[in-house]
Design an enzyme around this catalytic site. Structure first.
Site, PDB file in Angstrom:
ATOM      1  CB  VAL A 222      -1.512   0.413  -4.277  1.00  0.00           C
ATOM      2  CG1 VAL A 222      -2.905   1.195  -4.613  1.00  0.00           C
ATOM      3  CG2 VAL A 222      -0.536   1.451  -3.663  1.00  0.00           C
ATOM      4  CG  ASP A 223      -4.129  -4.346  -1.300  1.00  0.00           C
ATOM      5  OD1 ASP A 223      -3.359  -4.619  -2.062  1.00  0.00           O
ATOM      6  OD2 ASP A 223      -4.305  -4.661   0.013  1.00  0.00           O
ATOM      7  CB  ALA A 224      -7.208  -0.813  -6.839  1.00  0.00           C
TER       8      ALA A 224
END
Length: 253
Positions: A130-132
């Site tokens: 999950v790239d935030a």
């Protein structure tokens, strides 16, 4: 569960070379990924992650020749990400000798792929990244395609979606902290960790071993880092390092 916290080097590969971007941009050439794997062998690393960061963006697909080289050299369990979109690809990867498959773009383009891969490999071998990125107004947006495609969900929502479809582990990566040596985004780590029951790996921003304990206290089950394990000093010279067993054990106390 490991008796001590998991500390995981992350190697990024582009066009077959080891690189290190900053905030997902501007790839700095580091060297040969296979040589890095050999050095990490010598340092008795317990686990390694290797991501081909251009596979999905360029549509090149899975780099099986790279995976075969890595599997033949690595003495530790390896997780691989890059262009994986189907159970057949995931099974071929693990058949070569890789322990975990990491999904990003495919996980959110077609979440059913997570379940198909989890059914084929088992949830413990199915990881979603999950790239935030932090919003100016507060909170975070989630991205795929190497930070180019906004997904319209928060990292917590993305992590829950991944878990509901069968992911057994989540990597939460802070885009705006990558290679900044500014420490993990602890609020992000907590938000994602509280959203799911599967293990969460914190990634993005580690500057030294002192950053590990706060990330674990924030809810991460493991800590990962790229730049701090391959770059050194203000000039960011290439130098591969890894904590000693005593330094890792100290994180437990």
């Amino acid at each position: 569960m490991s008796a001590f916290p998991r500390v995981i080097p992350v190697l990024l590969v582009s066009d077959g070379y080891l690189v290190k971007p900053v905030k997902f941009h501007g790839d700095k050439y580091i060297g040969d990924p296979i040589n890095a794997v050999r050095i990490f062998n010598e340092k008795q690393v317990d686990e390694l992650v290797i991501c081909d960061i251009d596979s999905s963006v360029k549509g090149a697909g899975v780099n099986y020749s790279l995976i075969e080289e890595i599997a033949s050299e690595a003495f530790m369990p390896v997780g691989y990400g890059g262009g994986v979109s189907s159970a057949a690809e995931a099974q071929r990867i693990t058949g070569i000798g890789i322990e975990k498959v990491i999904l990003n773009s495919a996980a959110f383009n077609r979440p059913e792929a997570i379940g198909e891969i989890s059914a084929a490999l088992g949830s413990s071998s199915t990881v979603v990244s999950v790239d935030a990125k932090k919003r100016l107004t507060g909170g975070w947006d989630t991205y795929s395609q190497r930070g180019k495609k906004k997904l319209g969900m928060t990292p917590a929502e993305a992590a829950r979606l991944a878990q509901e479809h069968g992911a057994g582990e989540i990597i939460v990566s802070a885009i705006d902290r990558e290679s900044t040596f500014s420490g993990y985004d602890l609020k992000l780590v907590t938000a994602v960790s509280e959203a799911v029951t599967v293990p969460v790996i914190a990634l993005g921003g580690a500057s030294g071993y002192a950053d590990f304990a706060p990330a674990l206290e924030a809810g991460a089950s493991a800590v990962a880092a790229g730049s701090m394990f391959v770059l050194n000093g203000k000039h960011r010279a290439v130098l591969i390092t890894y904590p000693t067993p005593d330094q890792i054990r100290a994180l437990k106390s």
